[in-house]
Design an enzyme around this catalytic site. Sequence first.
Site, mmCIF file in Angstrom:
data_model
loop_
_atom_site.group_PDB
_atom_site.id
_atom_site.type_symbol
_atom_site.label_atom_id
_atom_site.label_comp_id
_atom_site.label_asym_id
_atom_site.label_seq_id
_atom_site.Cartn_x
_atom_site.Cartn_y
_atom_site.Cartn_z
ATOM 1 N N GLN A 1 0.802 -1.218 0.000
ATOM 2 C CA GLN A 1 0.000 0.000 0.000
ATOM 3 C C GLN A 1 0.838 1.272 0.000
ATOM 4 O OE1 GLN A 1 -2.606 -1.993 3.185
ATOM 5 N NE2 GLN A 1 -3.990 -0.450 2.373
ATOM 6 N N ARG B 1 4.559 0.640 12.641
ATOM 7 C CA ARG B 1 4.237 -0.731 12.251
ATOM 8 C C ARG B 1 4.187 -0.792 10.733
ATOM 9 N NH1 ARG B 1 -1.086 -2.923 11.199
ATOM 10 N NH2 ARG B 1 -0.969 -5.202 11.063
ATOM 11 N N HIS C 1 0.969 -9.436 5.120
ATOM 12 C CA HIS C 1 -0.144 -8.482 5.113
ATOM 13 C C HIS C 1 -0.889 -8.649 3.793
ATOM 14 C CE1 HIS C 1 -1.563 -4.558 7.052
ATOM 15 N NE2 HIS C 1 -2.391 -4.782 6.039
ATOM 16 N N ASN D 1 -1.477 -10.569 9.320
ATOM 17 C CA ASN D 1 -2.421 -9.481 9.494
ATOM 18 C C ASN D 1 -3.811 -9.930 9.057
ATOM 19 O OD1 ASN D 1 -2.888 -6.396 9.863
ATOM 20 N ND2 ASN D 1 -3.803 -6.828 7.867
ATOM 21 N N GLU D 2 -4.764 -9.824 9.950
ATOM 22 C CA GLU D 2 -6.185 -10.058 9.656
ATOM 23 C C GLU D 2 -6.464 -11.370 8.925
ATOM 24 O OE1 GLU D 2 -7.478 -6.718 7.369
ATOM 25 O OE2 GLU D 2 -7.361 -5.317 9.029
ATOM 26 N N ASN E 1 -7.222 -4.976 14.907
ATOM 27 C CA ASN E 1 -7.574 -3.893 13.991
ATOM 28 C C ASN E 1 -9.054 -3.606 14.182
ATOM 29 O OD1 ASN E 1 -4.987 -4.237 13.075
ATOM 30 N ND2 ASN E 1 -5.560 -5.127 11.111
ATOM 31 N N TYR F 1 -12.237 -0.787 13.742
ATOM 32 C CA TYR F 1 -12.703 0.435 13.103
ATOM 33 C C TYR F 1 -14.110 0.837 13.524
ATOM 34 C CZ TYR F 1 -8.629 0.178 10.068
ATOM 35 O OH TYR F 1 -7.341 0.138 9.599
ATOM 36 N N GLU G 1 -4.463 -1.271 14.259
ATOM 37 C CA GLU G 1 -5.075 -0.361 13.290
ATOM 38 C C GLU G 1 -6.344 0.220 13.889
ATOM 39 O OE1 GLU G 1 -5.765 -2.008 9.408
ATOM 40 O OE2 GLU G 1 -3.805 -3.008 9.347
ATOM 41 N N TRP H 1 -4.244 3.810 11.869
ATOM 42 C CA TRP H 1 -4.228 3.515 10.443
ATOM 43 C C TRP H 1 -4.821 4.745 9.766
ATOM 44 C CZ3 TRP H 1 -2.129 -0.321 7.549
ATOM 45 C CH2 TRP H 1 -2.397 -0.270 6.187
#
Length: 962
Positions: A62, A117, A161, A206-207, A348, A350, A416, A459
């Site tokens: 990203q 991170r 990731h 990650n996730e 993470n 949100y 995140e 994030w």
Amino acid sequence: MLRLVLLKLLLFLCFILIISIPPNLSLDVELGLGSDEGNEFKRDDFPPSPAFVFGASSSAYQVEGAADQDGRTPSILDTYAHAGNFDGATGDVACDAYHKYKEDVQLMVDTGLEAYRFSISWSRLIPNGRGPVNPKGLQYYNNLIDQLISKGIQPHVTLHHSDLPQALEDEYGGWVSPRIVKDFTAYANVCFEHFGDRVGHWTTMNEPNVFVLGGYDIGFLPPQRCSAPFGVNCSRGNSTIEPYMAIHNILLAHASAATLYKKTYQHKQRGFIGINLFSYWFIPQTQTHQDQVASQRALDFYIGWVLHPLVFGEYPQVMKKNAGSRIPTFTSAESSKVKGSFDFIGLNYYLTLYAKDNSASLDIQNRDCMADSAVRIFPLDIDRSTLVYPITPWGLEGLLEYIKQNYGNPPLYIHENGQHTPRNSTLEDWSRIKYLHGHIHSLLHAIRNGSNTRGYFIWSFLDSLEILDGYESSYGLYYIDLDDPDLKRQPKLSAHCSDLWSLCCIHCFKAITKICRWPRSGNVVVMVRLGVEFVGWAEGSNGGGVTATVVVLDTDIELGLGSDDGNEFKRDDFPPPPGFVFGASSFAYQVQGAADQDGRTPSIWDTYAHAGNYHGATGDVACDEYHKYKEGVQVMLDTGLEAYRFSISWSRLIPIGRGPVNPKGLQYYNNLIDQLISKGIQPHVTLHHSDLPQALEDEYGGWFSPRIVKDFTAYANVCFEHCYTVQANLPAQAAGVYRYQSIGLLAYSSNPNPSRPSCYTKSPRFLFWLGFESFGVWRVPSRLNYYITLYAKDNSAALEIQNRDYVADAAIHYFCTHAALESNTSLFEFPITPWGLEGLVEYIKQNYGNPPLYIHENGQRTQRNSTLEDRSRIKYLHGHIHSLLHAIRNGSNTRGYFTWSLLDSLEILDGYKSSFGLYYIDLDDPDLKRQPKFSAHWYSKFLKNKNFTSSHSVADGFITSL
């Protein structure tokens, strides 16, 4: 509009004034304000680094760019992007962090980050997924890590990731094959060997939960494996089994890498290894049993899917039951290896989602993971026109508490957390500031409540390629114009706020009590607080004339008011009546008057007052509520009260304490209760509020004699019989009491917050304070009267109570050891310590079975008639109601909140010299007219569910709006 211009001008003038103030003065001194501990927080309220770190996050594909340079080969994200799945966007250039890492690390320093991170691109380091290491890739990550270390920034590294090398996906299907375990372990070994001497925190995945749902079930994310009817345009895969297979292999690969690290590297590198989860918080859409069970299933399927095996060595029971043979089974050896294979868990988070029962899906023969969960999930009220997430920090707090309670309180990192907005909509990203402030504030509450969270990462650091919508959306603290060949980083306001983390305060967007100065290129940036509402930025030269651009922030940013997003709160955030009620309190002798009228006889308070103990004041007339009760109830209705707590005068109802009932007294209380009921206001009645009939005191010593039990029971029976709507709230009893003059609670807390004295006594004591010197053993009271938090000095021989001027009638006192009371005895106003109320309510929940509680008295003591603009009372009420909301969201069984008091009345310690009321009464006015203070307006707007924005807030800002 004119008001806004005037406010900005006023704030600018305030800035000019502050520039001339000596830097050693605090802003609360400069502006004549006290601190508001319930509304304010700063970096120092969290544990210091490295025990707790604040940072920002990114991922390789990203931000790095240089996708085909220096030996890097494609990952599944490259393939996905070049197939047009990011609306034509790719990560080929992205933010060009590959070439601009030094500039970015300097921005991190400027921002005040303590940690960064990032992820390693597997296909940059090992281009074919296995085999030779790419020296250019190795050098890049060494350079980045060295640059971070040289600037004092902790590197936190994620190994995977979502960017599996495409070569491994093509060769054997990547994560659906058990062959991935060996290749991932070998890749991890390269990272541990070459970077582990400087990297102390490794995240393997990650996730994985969202990665497999999006990539192997629905198929809208790479590697786009799925099957009909579940997936979207997939040419390969099996949605019914592959998500379960992929998670199983991810867990085994994680455990393998963790075992390698712990056996080979950890003892010499002294680092930590963990895994990351995408974590929603779920709330039932309705309060039906089905939806409540569905919300738990959602937690099991989304969080327990990964976390349960890591803690308990197996998948959640409901997953095994619903998925059956489609979910793999751990062998005993695999279970032992997976269980406990982490030093921390990354989360993470949100937003919070609704969960609705969908048990009918279990009747379908062909099911995927979503159908197996038997839950429909959907977001709260998201504004799809702006793409802005609803702000639900209470969900983060609920999630942390859930993990603490159900998974052994493991070390956690918030990896995140950030606000999704349209890209380049504005650099003045107020919604992001609100979002960050609310979540960091809720995180602080969770930590104070015992959560083992060790760090918080925003994030994201830069606006970057986003997985769902390419470059259309934004999460960054820094904006990048993709049309600029140099890809210049431009700080948003949220980046400026983050800058103050390491310097003076974590919430620059909030009313603070210190000037925060930020030297940058010869300029000074000052956070300005005017009163307690208006906050702004002023930037100008250090010398000569000052020019400034000032922005007034919305009050919901500053003081955390409004909707249930954690920064804001309103009446609807609490349960509705009758499940929870807001009201106000009074006490018969303090408000009724008519002391010798219609058959009433003296109580012990009459005797006490007429002996001169109230500086000559008495309750003979008081507020004359006896005659003005209809007007009083109308005032309650106008204020928006849902309940009114008052006491019955025993000697008005039964003049000699026992025997015949006084019909005039009975009629008065029936009239008052009927009037309340007719206006929809709940009566909450206290039978004894320290006003024993003097006749019983004279006859046998009152509460000192066991004879009182029979007489009190008979009196209570009269009330129950004649006033059937009464809610009787009887005080808990204590043995060996001579006289009920004042009831207080000396409360123990083990709050580890280093900024406040902590308690570590071996045997915490809860005590009644009866009178001023006698003590008894406390049991859970049916009411809590909370005014102030006090410090106490531990003394095995005697409890030293310091500064008794701060002790009020029926007050809960919260004591900590090893510190003297820090207070100014010349001031009437109580210090504002709502965290003490929250700690006390939590203590009762944890230690006394979480009984139903009512906060029966809570209010600010000020000088009487000092002003109707009672700023400190507004701050006090706001802070305590906010803390109570946190406590309820954390599971406290609190059912109501009553402010003390509705009217300025006779106060037990100092007669008419002090004031607690929402309404002022001029005692020289024959009509005793009730005059609303600004706190009455504030409380009324809150009770009527007004959303406190920039024009409806606490203190100065609220007053300006009136």
